[in-house]
Enzyme design. Structure first.
Site, PDB file in Angstrom:
ATOM      1  N   LEU A  39       0.843  -1.208   0.000  1.00 47.03           N
ATOM      2  CA  LEU A  39       0.000   0.000   0.000  1.00 47.03           C
ATOM      3  C   LEU A  39       0.881   1.263   0.000  1.00 47.03           C
ATOM      4  N   GLY A  41       0.993   3.713  -2.535  1.00 46.82           N
ATOM      5  CA  GLY A  41       1.062   4.382  -3.833  1.00 46.82           C
ATOM      6  C   GLY A  41       2.453   4.805  -4.250  1.00 46.82           C
ATOM      7  N   THR A  42       2.483   5.737  -5.206  1.00 46.63           N
ATOM      8  CA  THR A  42       3.742   6.279  -5.712  1.00 46.63           C
ATOM      9  C   THR A  42       4.547   6.857  -4.555  1.00 46.63           C
ATOM     10  N   GLY A 116      -8.431  -2.583 -10.256  1.00 50.69           N
ATOM     11  CA  GLY A 116      -9.858  -2.280 -10.241  1.00 50.69           C
ATOM     12  C   GLY A 116     -10.308  -1.725 -11.592  1.00 50.69           C
ATOM     13  N   GLY A 179      12.997  20.247 -13.090  1.00 49.39           N
ATOM     14  CA  GLY A 179      11.883  20.381 -12.141  1.00 49.39           C
ATOM     15  C   GLY A 179      12.278  19.764 -10.813  1.00 49.39           C
ATOM     16  N   VAL A 180      11.274  19.471 -10.006  1.00 46.79           N
ATOM     17  CA  VAL A 180      11.537  18.990  -8.649  1.00 46.79           C
ATOM     18  C   VAL A 180      12.266  17.646  -8.666  1.00 46.79           C
ATOM     19  N   VAL A 234      15.671  18.584 -25.665  1.00 47.47           N
ATOM     20  CA  VAL A 234      16.169  17.234 -25.926  1.00 47.47           C
ATOM     21  C   VAL A 234      15.313  16.633 -27.033  1.00 47.47           C
ATOM     22  N   HIS A 442      14.819  32.365  20.325  1.00 48.65           N
ATOM     23  CA  HIS A 442      16.159  32.728  19.894  1.00 48.65           C
ATOM     24  C   HIS A 442      17.160  31.740  20.465  1.00 48.65           C
TER      25      HIS A 442
HETATM   26  P1  FAD Z   1      -0.443   7.654  -6.234  1.00 51.09           P
HETATM   27  O1  FAD Z   1       0.425   7.858  -5.054  1.00 51.09           O
HETATM   28  O2  FAD Z   1       0.185   7.630  -7.577  1.00 51.09           O
HETATM   29  O3  FAD Z   1      -1.202   6.279  -5.977  1.00 51.09           O
HETATM   30  C1  FAD Z   1      -2.053   5.719  -6.910  1.00 51.09           C
HETATM   31  C2  FAD Z   1      -2.140   4.216  -6.640  1.00 51.09           C
HETATM   32  O4  FAD Z   1      -3.191   3.674  -7.428  1.00 51.09           O
HETATM   33  C3  FAD Z   1      -0.891   3.436  -7.033  1.00 51.09           C
HETATM   34  O5  FAD Z   1      -0.436   2.665  -5.946  1.00 51.09           O
HETATM   35  C4  FAD Z   1      -1.341   2.531  -8.183  1.00 51.09           C
HETATM   36  O6  FAD Z   1      -0.719   1.243  -8.143  1.00 51.09           O
HETATM   37  C5  FAD Z   1      -2.821   2.403  -7.868  1.00 51.09           C
HETATM   38  N1  FAD Z   1      -3.642   2.097  -9.040  1.00 51.09           N
HETATM   39  C6  FAD Z   1      -3.675   2.748 -10.238  1.00 51.09           C
HETATM   40  N2  FAD Z   1      -4.609   2.208 -11.038  1.00 51.09           N
HETATM   41  C7  FAD Z   1      -5.165   1.198 -10.343  1.00 51.09           C
HETATM   42  C8  FAD Z   1      -6.190   0.271 -10.622  1.00 51.09           C
HETATM   43  N3  FAD Z   1      -6.853   0.280 -11.775  1.00 51.09           N
HETATM   44  N4  FAD Z   1      -6.502  -0.656  -9.680  1.00 51.09           N
HETATM   45  C9  FAD Z   1      -5.848  -0.693  -8.483  1.00 51.09           C
HETATM   46  N5  FAD Z   1      -4.887   0.171  -8.158  1.00 51.09           N
HETATM   47  C10 FAD Z   1      -4.551   1.098  -9.074  1.00 51.09           C
HETATM   48  N6  FAD Z   1       4.933  14.795  -3.427  1.00 51.09           N
HETATM   49  C11 FAD Z   1       5.102  15.491  -2.289  1.00 51.09           C
HETATM   50  O7  FAD Z   1       4.155  16.116  -1.803  1.00 51.09           O
HETATM   51  N7  FAD Z   1       6.305  15.542  -1.654  1.00 51.09           N
HETATM   52  C12 FAD Z   1       7.381  14.889  -2.132  1.00 51.09           C
HETATM   53  O8  FAD Z   1       8.458  14.951  -1.526  1.00 51.09           O
HETATM   54  C13 FAD Z   1       7.239  14.139  -3.327  1.00 51.09           C
HETATM   55  N8  FAD Z   1       8.280  13.472  -3.842  1.00 51.09           N
HETATM   56  C14 FAD Z   1       8.106  12.721  -4.972  1.00 51.09           C
HETATM   57  C15 FAD Z   1       9.210  12.054  -5.496  1.00 51.09           C
HETATM   58  C16 FAD Z   1       9.079  11.306  -6.643  1.00 51.09           C
HETATM   59  C17 FAD Z   1      10.276  10.583  -7.192  1.00 51.09           C
HETATM   60  C18 FAD Z   1       7.809  11.189  -7.279  1.00 51.09           C
HETATM   61  C19 FAD Z   1       7.644  10.346  -8.503  1.00 51.09           C
HETATM   62  C20 FAD Z   1       6.717  11.865  -6.775  1.00 51.09           C
HETATM   63  C21 FAD Z   1       6.858  12.647  -5.622  1.00 51.09           C
HETATM   64  N9  FAD Z   1       5.794  13.365  -5.085  1.00 51.09           N
HETATM   65  C22 FAD Z   1       5.970  14.104  -3.956  1.00 51.09           C
HETATM   66  C23 FAD Z   1       4.453  13.338  -5.702  1.00 51.09           C
HETATM   67  C24 FAD Z   1       3.545  12.343  -4.946  1.00 51.09           C
HETATM   68  O9  FAD Z   1       4.139  11.068  -4.950  1.00 51.09           O
HETATM   69  C25 FAD Z   1       2.177  12.291  -5.612  1.00 51.09           C
HETATM   70  O10 FAD Z   1       1.631  13.587  -5.703  1.00 51.09           O
HETATM   71  C26 FAD Z   1       1.223  11.421  -4.804  1.00 51.09           C
HETATM   72  O11 FAD Z   1       1.723  10.122  -4.644  1.00 51.09           O
HETATM   73  C27 FAD Z   1      -0.157  11.365  -5.462  1.00 51.09           C
HETATM   74  O12 FAD Z   1      -1.002  10.571  -4.692  1.00 51.09           O
HETATM   75  P2  FAD Z   1      -2.239   9.787  -5.321  1.00 51.09           P
HETATM   76  O13 FAD Z   1      -2.891   9.102  -4.173  1.00 51.09           O
HETATM   77  O14 FAD Z   1      -3.040  10.707  -6.145  1.00 51.09           O
HETATM   78  O15 FAD Z   1      -1.621   8.717  -6.320  1.00 51.09           O
HETATM   79  P1  NAD Z   2       8.117  19.216 -13.147  1.00 44.08           P
HETATM   80  O1  NAD Z   2       6.889  19.624 -13.829  1.00 44.08           O
HETATM   81  O2  NAD Z   2       8.397  19.699 -11.768  1.00 44.08           O
HETATM   82  O3  NAD Z   2       9.393  19.624 -14.027  1.00 44.08           O
HETATM   83  C1  NAD Z   2       9.567  19.177 -15.342  1.00 44.08           C
HETATM   84  C2  NAD Z   2      10.589  20.063 -16.038  1.00 44.08           C
HETATM   85  O4  NAD Z   2      10.909  19.482 -17.292  1.00 44.08           O
HETATM   86  C3  NAD Z   2      10.072  21.474 -16.311  1.00 44.08           C
HETATM   87  O5  NAD Z   2      11.030  22.401 -15.854  1.00 44.08           O
HETATM   88  C4  NAD Z   2       9.902  21.503 -17.826  1.00 44.08           C
HETATM   89  O6  NAD Z   2      10.109  22.777 -18.388  1.00 44.08           O
HETATM   90  C5  NAD Z   2      10.989  20.523 -18.266  1.00 44.08           C
HETATM   91  N1  NAD Z   2      10.788  19.925 -19.595  1.00 44.08           N
HETATM   92  C6  NAD Z   2       9.619  19.540 -20.155  1.00 44.08           C
HETATM   93  N2  NAD Z   2       9.854  19.006 -21.375  1.00 44.08           N
HETATM   94  C7  NAD Z   2      11.203  19.055 -21.593  1.00 44.08           C
HETATM   95  C8  NAD Z   2      12.058  18.660 -22.658  1.00 44.08           C
HETATM   96  N3  NAD Z   2      11.588  18.063 -23.755  1.00 44.08           N
HETATM   97  N4  NAD Z   2      13.384  18.870 -22.539  1.00 44.08           N
HETATM   98  C9  NAD Z   2      13.891  19.447 -21.412  1.00 44.08           C
HETATM   99  N5  NAD Z   2      13.115  19.858 -20.394  1.00 44.08           N
HETATM  100  C10 NAD Z   2      11.785  19.647 -20.447  1.00 44.08           C
HETATM  101  O7  NAD Z   2       8.106  17.614 -13.203  1.00 44.08           O
HETATM  102  P2  NAD Z   2       8.936  16.524 -12.415  1.00 44.08           P
HETATM  103  O8  NAD Z   2      10.190  17.098 -11.848  1.00 44.08           O
HETATM  104  O9  NAD Z   2       9.020  15.365 -13.343  1.00 44.08           O
HETATM  105  O10 NAD Z   2       7.960  16.178 -11.221  1.00 44.08           O
HETATM  106  C11 NAD Z   2       6.645  15.653 -11.477  1.00 44.08           C
HETATM  107  C12 NAD Z   2       5.722  15.945 -10.349  1.00 44.08           C
HETATM  108  O11 NAD Z   2       6.089  15.257  -9.169  1.00 44.08           O
HETATM  109  C13 NAD Z   2       5.670  17.418 -10.035  1.00 44.08           C
HETATM  110  O12 NAD Z   2       4.355  17.873 -10.249  1.00 44.08           O
HETATM  111  C14 NAD Z   2       6.031  17.528  -8.603  1.00 44.08           C
HETATM  112  O13 NAD Z   2       5.129  18.335  -7.919  1.00 44.08           O
HETATM  113  C15 NAD Z   2       5.964  16.101  -8.053  1.00 44.08           C
HETATM  114  N6  NAD Z   2       7.114  15.938  -7.147  1.00 44.08           N
HETATM  115  C16 NAD Z   2       7.127  16.664  -6.008  1.00 44.08           C
HETATM  116  C17 NAD Z   2       8.221  16.594  -5.170  1.00 44.08           C
HETATM  117  C18 NAD Z   2       8.220  17.417  -3.925  1.00 44.08           C
HETATM  118  O14 NAD Z   2       7.169  17.920  -3.562  1.00 44.08           O
HETATM  119  N7  NAD Z   2       9.353  17.566  -3.244  1.00 44.08           N
HETATM  120  C19 NAD Z   2       9.308  15.806  -5.500  1.00 44.08           C
HETATM  121  C20 NAD Z   2       9.269  15.108  -6.683  1.00 44.08           C
HETATM  122  C21 NAD Z   2       8.160  15.173  -7.501  1.00 44.08           C
END
Ligand code: FAD
Ligand code: NAD
Length: 463
Positions: A39, A41-42, A116, A179-180, A234, A442
């Protein structure tokens, strides 16, 4: 037809599992469908948690190797045990995902294991069994956005999922997208010794952040050794014997160029995930960007079907998904669930961290809002000096007439924690003066927030 529920949530990420728990707390009979073996998610499995574990470990390594001598602490022969670092990351993830399983049991949420598919209003198929529910919640999250011409194999050309699993430090890592994800995970491998080149389409990094903060942030990352190729598109990446070759060209026109690396990270954003969910068949409408379209109460156009988290509009952040999960569960229980989208913090967990809430200076200018700015640098904060972490500043934007705080941006040590004070202030509709008159301990980093609030009225004390 088998078991019937009040609510079936599809997806157990931070949106789905929190929605399921809150609905169960409110007395509903709840099931959550999750196809992954664990459990969370991402966020818990391949996102927030494993990335923060590696950010912490790589920071410890870098600090032990380069940051301690200045404190008079001499450590000889600092070496990297990447296998242990990765194993620790796995332990951190394991504890978190087990925690959600425990919470499901505690709250009597049924985990339906499998994929699902919505077969009709009120009906969800999981592994050939159809379950019924009064309410169905789509919380299926997002996946990495692909780039035409680049075939991800998760070993040489990777997304965030593959780059979190590397078992050797790349000599050269090319990151596509400043990006992030690109900056957090680029930082991890840079600290562990990789040469890192970040290629970004726009002429700036972290496009959603305040521009002044982004400029300073880029300067700091450059000092840390990250190389930036801004304004560069790219066009492809191909695998070769010992890595991959990335082709790119200036956005404004000019000669194409090739750059070689042993690992290429594709991090150009994420897109909603809805494969195999049956949305088209049931007639659930999408918005212009392919996200599930909802009204202000998370209802789709089909009665009884709702959606939250990354699969709908808004920032793709775990805490946004969680808050939507709570709000929806409360709405389904007849309460007044609500999310204030103008006060959602966003944090980049690099060193220093970058944290942002509310509007940027550019957004205020664009909207024609008259504002005042208060800034305070960490070089003038006693605690930051003691920590040896003086890079960055606090910036507060307040309405010129009412002094109400409209936005806050922090580049500096523990910015992700510091921003919570300003989130609280903004939720209570505070003015900059309100924050400036709060007694701050402080020496603390929070004093920089107080000083920036004082600076809005031009009366900072320590600069
Ligand atoms: P998800 O977390 O994507 O969960 C969706 C779940 O649904 C998954 O487990 C998937 O397997 C399941 N699912 C999909 N389709 C089906 C189906 N048909 N049947 C059953 N299960 C299914 N956000 C932050 O706020 N802070 C961070 O530091 C941060 N760091 C991140 C770092 C990385 C590398 C990445 C990739 C993302 C990060 N994010 C961060 C973004 C964050 O992970 C997502 O915004 C968040 O997980 C979204 O939650 P969600 O519940 O919408 O979906
Ligand atoms: P992002 O949207 O933050 O950044 C993507 C970047 O790629 C942008 O700067 C964009 O201009 C650039 N880009 C797009 N097409 C391109 C191309 N063809 N060549 C070169 N550059 C290009 O996306 P991300 O970093 O992949 O993150 C995805 C999501 O995950 C974000 O929405 C973010 O909020 C979430 N996330 C959050 C955290 C956190 O909260 N700390 C950490 C990781 C991910």
């Amino acid at each position: 037809m088998s078991e019937s529920f009040d609510v079936i949530v599809i997806g157990a990420g931070p949106g789905g599992y929190v929605c399921a728990i809150r609905a169960a707390q409110l007395g509903m009979k709840v099931a959550c469908v999750e196809q992954r073996a664990t459990l969370g998610g991402t966020c818990l499995n391949i996102g927030c948690i494993p990335s923060k574990a590696l950010l912490q470990s790589s920071e410890e390594f870098h600090h032990a190797a380069h940051g301690l001598a200045d404190h008079g602490v001499n450590v000889a022969n600092v070496s990297l045990d990447l296998a242990r670092m990765q194993a620790r990351k796995g332990e951190v993830v394991g504890a978190n995902v087990k925690g959600v399983e425990f919470l499901f049991k505690k709250n009597k949420v049924t985990w339906l294991k499998g994929a699902g598919r919505i077969v009709a209003t009120g009906q969800v198929d999981v592994n050939g069994t159809v379950y019924t529910a009064r309410h169905i919640v789509i919380a299926t999250g997002s996946d990495s956005t692909p780039l035409p011409g680049i075939a991800v194999d998760e070993t040489t050309i990777v997304t965030s999922t593959g780059v979190l699993e590397l078992n050797t430090v790349p000599k050269h890592l090319i990151v596509i997208g400043a990006g992030v994800i690109g900056l957090e995970l680029g930082s991890v491998w840079r600290r562990l010794g990789a040469e890192v080149t970040v290629v970004e389409f726009l002429d700036r990094i972290v496009p959603s952040m305040d521009e002044e903060v982004a400029k300073h942030f880029q300067r700091i990352l450059t000092k840390q050794g990250l190389k930036f190729r801004l304004g560069t598109k790219v066009t492809g990446a191909t695998k070769c014997a010992d890595g991959a070759t990335v082709t790119m060209e200036p956005v404004k026109g000019g000669a194409a160029e090739e750059l070689k690396a042993d690992i290429v990270l594709l991090a150009i954003g994420r897109r909603p995930h809805m494969d195999g969910l049956g949305l088209a068949e049931v007639g659930v409408a999408l918005d212009e960007r392919g996200r599930v379209k909802t009204d202000a109460h998370y209802a789709t156009n089909i009665a009884g079907i709702y959606a939250i988290g990354d699969v709908i509009a808004g920032p793709m952040l775990a805490h946004k998904a969680e808050d939507e999960g709570v709000a929806l569960a409360e709405l389904l229980a007849g309460q007044a669930g609500h999310v204030n989208y103008s006060v959602i913090p966003s944090v980049v967990y690099t060193d220093p961290e970058v944290a942002s809430i509310g509007q940027t200076e550019e957004e205020l200018k664009h909207a024609g809002v008259a504002y005042s700015v208060g800034k305070f640098p960490f070089t003038a904060n006693g605690r930051a000096r003691a920590m040896g972490a003086t890079d960055g500043f606090v910036k507060i934007l307040a309405d010129k007439t009412t002094d109400r705080i409209l936005g806050a941006h922090i580049l500096g040590p523990d910015a992700g924690t510091l921003i919570a004070e300003l989130a609280t202030a903004m939720e209570f509709g505070a003015s900059a003066e309100d924050v400036a008159r709060i007694c701050h301990a402080h020496p603390s980093l929070n004093e920089a927030v107080k000083e920036a609030a004082l600076a809005v009225a031009g009366r900072a004390l320590h600069i």
